[in-house]
Design an enzyme around this catalytic site. Structure first.
Site, PDB file in Angstrom:
ATOM      1  N   GLN A 113      51.641  39.562  34.561  1.00  8.61           N
ATOM      2  CA  GLN A 113      53.017  39.785  35.017  1.00  8.61           C
ATOM      3  C   GLN A 113      54.062  39.063  34.170  1.00  8.61           C
ATOM      4  OE1 GLN A 113      51.789  38.999  39.357  1.00  8.61           O
ATOM      5  NE2 GLN A 113      53.457  40.466  39.574  1.00  8.61           N
ATOM      6  N   ARG A 169      51.078  27.210  40.033  1.00  4.48           N
ATOM      7  CA  ARG A 169      49.958  28.150  40.158  1.00  4.48           C
ATOM      8  C   ARG A 169      50.107  29.241  39.091  1.00  4.48           C
ATOM      9  NH1 ARG A 169      49.298  33.169  43.608  1.00  4.48           N
ATOM     10  NH2 ARG A 169      47.068  33.531  43.670  1.00  4.48           N
ATOM     11  N   HIS A 216      43.542  37.457  38.292  1.00  2.00           N
ATOM     12  CA  HIS A 216      44.693  38.054  38.971  1.00  2.00           C
ATOM     13  C   HIS A 216      44.858  39.477  38.420  1.00  2.00           C
ATOM     14  CE1 HIS A 216      48.549  36.914  41.298  1.00  2.00           C
ATOM     15  NE2 HIS A 216      48.641  38.204  41.072  1.00  2.00           N
ATOM     16  N   ASN A 255      42.511  36.549  43.208  1.00  4.66           N
ATOM     17  CA  ASN A 255      43.753  36.726  43.936  1.00  4.66           C
ATOM     18  C   ASN A 255      43.740  38.077  44.648  1.00  4.66           C
ATOM     19  OD1 ASN A 255      46.719  36.158  44.473  1.00  4.66           O
ATOM     20  ND2 ASN A 255      46.835  38.164  43.512  1.00  4.66           N
ATOM     21  N   GLU A 256      43.901  38.042  45.962  1.00  8.37           N
ATOM     22  CA  GLU A 256      44.103  39.237  46.791  1.00  8.37           C
ATOM     23  C   GLU A 256      43.128  40.387  46.538  1.00  8.37           C
ATOM     24  OE1 GLU A 256      48.068  40.728  47.107  1.00  8.37           O
ATOM     25  OE2 GLU A 256      48.916  38.818  47.710  1.00  8.37           O
ATOM     26  N   ASN A 389      48.029  34.188  51.080  1.00  6.41           N
ATOM     27  CA  ASN A 389      49.255  34.853  50.619  1.00  6.41           C
ATOM     28  C   ASN A 389      49.840  35.641  51.771  1.00  6.41           C
ATOM     29  OD1 ASN A 389      48.531  33.978  48.081  1.00  6.41           O
ATOM     30  ND2 ASN A 389      48.365  36.013  47.159  1.00  6.41           N
ATOM     31  N   TYR A 391      53.659  37.721  53.274  1.00  7.01           N
ATOM     32  CA  TYR A 391      55.037  38.118  53.003  1.00  7.01           C
ATOM     33  C   TYR A 391      55.771  38.636  54.236  1.00  7.01           C
ATOM     34  CZ  TYR A 391      54.116  37.710  47.999  1.00  7.01           C
ATOM     35  OH  TYR A 391      53.828  37.216  46.753  1.00  7.01           O
ATOM     36  N   GLU A 453      50.963  32.163  48.115  1.00  9.66           N
ATOM     37  CA  GLU A 453      52.107  33.033  47.830  1.00  9.66           C
ATOM     38  C   GLU A 453      52.898  33.283  49.093  1.00  9.66           C
ATOM     39  OE1 GLU A 453      51.472  36.842  45.814  1.00  9.66           O
ATOM     40  OE2 GLU A 453      50.125  35.829  44.421  1.00  9.66           O
ATOM     41  N   TRP A 500      56.187  32.410  45.592  1.00  6.54           N
ATOM     42  CA  TRP A 500      56.127  33.510  44.638  1.00  6.54           C
ATOM     43  C   TRP A 500      57.535  34.001  44.421  1.00  6.54           C
ATOM     44  CZ3 TRP A 500      52.518  35.131  41.416  1.00  6.54           C
ATOM     45  CH2 TRP A 500      52.798  36.294  40.679  1.00  6.54           C
ATOM     46  N   GLU A 507      56.384  43.633  38.189  1.00  5.81           N
ATOM     47  CA  GLU A 507      55.902  43.752  39.564  1.00  5.81           C
ATOM     48  C   GLU A 507      54.951  44.957  39.686  1.00  5.81           C
ATOM     49  OE1 GLU A 507      55.747  41.780  42.069  1.00  5.81           O
ATOM     50  OE2 GLU A 507      55.146  43.294  43.517  1.00  5.81           O
ATOM     51  N   TRP A 508      53.905  44.947  38.895  1.00  8.20           N
ATOM     52  CA  TRP A 508      52.848  45.954  38.936  1.00  8.20           C
ATOM     53  C   TRP A 508      53.404  47.379  38.919  1.00  8.20           C
ATOM     54  CZ3 TRP A 508      49.006  43.267  37.366  1.00  8.20           C
ATOM     55  CH2 TRP A 508      48.858  41.938  37.756  1.00  8.20           C
ATOM     56  N   PHE A 516      61.129  39.118  42.374  1.00 11.92           N
ATOM     57  CA  PHE A 516      60.667  38.129  43.354  1.00 11.92           C
ATOM     58  C   PHE A 516      60.973  36.702  42.898  1.00 11.92           C
ATOM     59  CE2 PHE A 516      58.088  41.583  45.001  1.00 11.92           C
ATOM     60  CZ  PHE A 516      57.870  41.255  46.328  1.00 11.92           C
TER      61      PHE A 516
HETATM   62  C1  PNW Z   1      50.974  40.198  45.401  1.00 18.29           C
HETATM   63  N1  PNW Z   1      51.938  46.692  46.324  1.00 18.29           N
HETATM   64  O1  PNW Z   1      50.638  41.508  45.208  1.00 18.29           O
HETATM   65  C2  PNW Z   1      50.480  39.594  44.142  1.00 18.29           C
HETATM   66  O2  PNW Z   1      49.557  38.569  44.296  1.00 18.29           O
HETATM   67  C3  PNW Z   1      51.564  39.322  43.163  1.00 18.29           C
HETATM   68  O3  PNW Z   1      51.030  39.515  41.890  1.00 18.29           O
HETATM   69  C4  PNW Z   1      52.772  40.197  43.443  1.00 18.29           C
HETATM   70  O4  PNW Z   1      53.768  40.078  42.477  1.00 18.29           O
HETATM   71  C5  PNW Z   1      53.309  39.813  44.821  1.00 18.29           C
HETATM   72  O5  PNW Z   1      52.301  39.990  45.804  1.00 18.29           O
HETATM   73  C6  PNW Z   1      54.531  40.575  45.277  1.00 18.29           C
HETATM   74  O6  PNW Z   1      54.246  41.924  45.490  1.00 18.29           O
HETATM   75  C7  PNW Z   1      51.023  42.749  45.504  1.00 18.29           C
HETATM   76  O7  PNW Z   1      52.472  47.411  45.473  1.00 18.29           O
HETATM   77  C8  PNW Z   1      51.710  43.546  44.592  1.00 18.29           C
HETATM   78  O8  PNW Z   1      51.700  47.144  47.439  1.00 18.29           O
HETATM   79  C9  PNW Z   1      52.017  44.840  44.863  1.00 18.29           C
HETATM   80  C10 PNW Z   1      51.617  45.360  46.052  1.00 18.29           C
HETATM   81  C11 PNW Z   1      50.912  44.597  46.951  1.00 18.29           C
HETATM   82  C12 PNW Z   1      50.612  43.289  46.666  1.00 18.29           C
END
Ligand code: PNW
Length: 546
Positions: A113, A169, A216, A255-256, A389, A391, A453, A500, A507-508, A516
């Site tokens: 990222q 982290r 990650h 991670n996740e 983690n 949100y 996170e 985070w 952001e993927w 963020f």
């Molecule tokens: C987490 N989605 O992931 C990750 O651990 C981080 O890399 C990320 O930046 C952060 O949360 C905020 O989103 C996600 O698209 C990233 O649904 C994207 C998704 C879900 C979790």
């Protein structure tokens, strides 16, 4: 333009969860200020055991394009600007609960990222390079440059120190330090290793503790979480990391896994982009096997007193849609078992939860007795911690009074569950973090919990001035931390909190449109600007005397 209040819609139909319906729901938003909802998806996201775990991503988009309500956003910012008595009380509570100087206060990034330099100095491609180069992320964006952190890490780490954090982290890019050749042999890459050595040395000079994630999401391009061989490859990579970076005390393996298995293998929206009903469980199974084997290796070959290793799990705790309906109340438990228990039960209890076994039948792989024992070792209190983690929050209800079939939503009686951010799965629901911590603590009794996170994006307007003056983010952190403070006062062993993220980043699937960071990044010229939330942390940490 409809306001976000008008977004509410309930689809009571109980559709089947197909790859098509899931994908439709998660197609990423094609404009910064646009919020899209898939009410069809809500229908699809019902009970079917196969659908289990869509949690936080629900309602991510739809055919109806609706803009977030800018008025609501502005009002929140204006409200947060002056500290109210209530805010002052929360900050007092935070100071009181976190006065322990050993508490780990940090912020976070992940390699793909932020780093960029995707093909420099011997790094070989990962599945995210392949995925983004195939145009699968928002508007063809990719992590080729990202925040150019590979060249600018020093100024970024200076900021971590300036803000007052004692912990940082970050994750290591597998293919930067241990690339893979065409025959699938892995080998150490000196330049890549040096990059992280420099980071670790600099952090140590600044008195900042590194918390390092092995994985990650940036898997070598030639590997796949569905193939059993990936377990051996991961163990070899982890062994190499533990040998090479002995200056690191705090590790996390993954991670996740919920997210990369579900988004990558059920919904097809993250790399490697596969869509299926059940493949996420094969992915999860190999991840759990790899985790158990790496912790075993850690215990036998690498452990020194004080070293820790954990697994980072994400979940957003739900509330019963109708608190008077006992089925909805039970549905909360079922949802948590399906969401958290998929990964945490094997590690803390030695096997998948019964509920998952019953509902998935043959689609849930089985552990051997040997694997079960190895898994249990992974939660040995000498080195284990629970990485959490979180949100958002959401509602859950029992479908047709069947409490283990859960339906999730974000709205009730025309109101969202909390203040809405631009991500349609992200609402401000501070109480969820307290309920979440209580649930994890009661079910697993981990020796310690590290919040790895927590954070938010923006409410809608992503112009510079609004994103830098991020009072909404200040309010988010303050309110969530006040709840973490309550948890600490109840005796729940929360030992750290890493926000985070340190900086706006890739952001993927959402690319660069969603921010963020507590530091603003201009992706045109890579100029960083601390946001109000960074100043807020700096002030808070000074007062706590971290
Ligand atoms: C987490 N989605 O992931 C990750 O651990 C981080 O890399 C990320 O930046 C952060 O949360 C905020 O989103 C996600 O698209 C990233 O649904 C994207 C998704 C879900 C979790």
């Amino acid at each position: 333009m409809p306001s976000s209040r008008e977004l509410h819609h309930e689809d009571e139909s109980l559709g089947l969860c197909t790859a098509e319906s899931l994908e439709e729901g998660f197609t990423m938003t094609p404009g910064v200020e646009k919020r899209r909802w898939s009410w069809k998806l809500l229908g699809a996201l019902v009970a079917a055991p196969a659908v289990l775990l869509l949690g936080r991503h629900l309602g991510a988009s739809s055919k109806a394009e609706v803009k977030a309500d800018p008025l609501m956003a502005t009002a929140d910012w204006a409200l947060s600007r002056d500290l109210t008595t209530d805010d002052n009380q929360k900050e007092d509570l935070i100071r009181e609960a976190f006065s322990d100087p050993s508490f780990m206060w940090g912020c976070a990034t992940s390699a793909y990222q932020v780093e960029g330099a995707w093909n420099e100095d011997g790094r070989t491609p990962s599945i995210w390079d392949k995925f983004t180069h195939a145009g699968r992320a928002f508007k063809g964006s990719n992590g080729d440059q990202a925040c150019d952190y590979y060249h600018r890490w020093q100024e970024d780490l200076d900021r971590v120190a300036q803000y007052g954090f004692n912990t940082y982290r970050f994750s290591i890019s597998w293919t930067r330090v241990f690339p893979m050749d065409d025959q699938k042999n892995m080998y150490p890459n000196e330049k890549g290793i040096q990059f992280y050595k420099n980071i670790l040395h600099y952090l140590s000079k600044k008195g900042i503790r590194p918390l390092v994630t092995m994985f990650h999401w940036d898997l070598p391009e030639k590997l796949d979480w569905l193939d059993e061989e990936v377990v051996d490859y991961f163990v070899e990579y982890a062994d190499f990391l533990l040998t090479t970076f002995q200056e690191v005390d705090w590790w996390s393996t993954f991670n996740e896994p919920w997210t990369f298995c579900t988004m990558g293998y059920a919904l097809g929206l993250h790399a490697p982009g596969k869509q299926s009903k059940y493949l996420q469980y094969q992915c999860g199974h190999n991840v759990l096997r790899a985790h158990a084997r790496v912790v075993d290796l850690f215990r036998r070959r690498h452990f020194r007193m004080g070293m820790k290793i954990g697994l980072v799990l994400n979940y957003d705790f739900p509330f019963p849609k109708d608190p008077e309906n006992p089925h909805d109340v039970d549905a909360v438990q079922a949802d948590a078992v399906k969401g958290v228990g998929w990964f945490a039960d094997p590690v803390y209890k030695g096997d998948y939860p019964e509920l998952l076994k019953e509902s998935l039948g043959e689609h849930l792989p089985k552990f051997t007795e040997e694997e079960k024992n190895l898994l249990l070792q992974a939660s040995n209190p000498i080195y284990n911690y629970y990485g959490l983690n979180t949100y958002s929050g959401r509602y859950v209800e029992a479908v047709k009074n069947h409490s283990t079939w859960t339906k999730q939503s974000f709205w009730k009686d025309g109101e969202p569950i909390g203040f809405p951010f631009i991500h349609a799965w992200l609402y401000k629901v501070p109480q969820e973090i307290l309920l979440h911590l209580r649930w994890v603590n009661e079910r697993y009794g981990p020796p310690s919990i590290l919040i790895t996170e927590n954070g938010c994006s923006d409410p809608g307007n992503t112009e510079y001035e609004y994103t830098v003056n991020d009072w909404h983010r200040v309010g988010f952190f303050r309110d969530y931390l006040a709840k973490v403070a309550e948890a600490r006062m109840e005796g729940i062993p929360v030992i750290g909190y890493t926000a985070w993220a340190l900086i706006d980043n890739f952001e993927w699937a959402d690319g660069y449109q969603r921010r963020f960071g507590i530091t603003y990044n201009d992706f045109g010229n890579q100029k960083r600007t601390p946001k109000k939330s960074a100043e807020w942390f700096q002030g808070l940490l000074k007062r706590i005397q971290v």
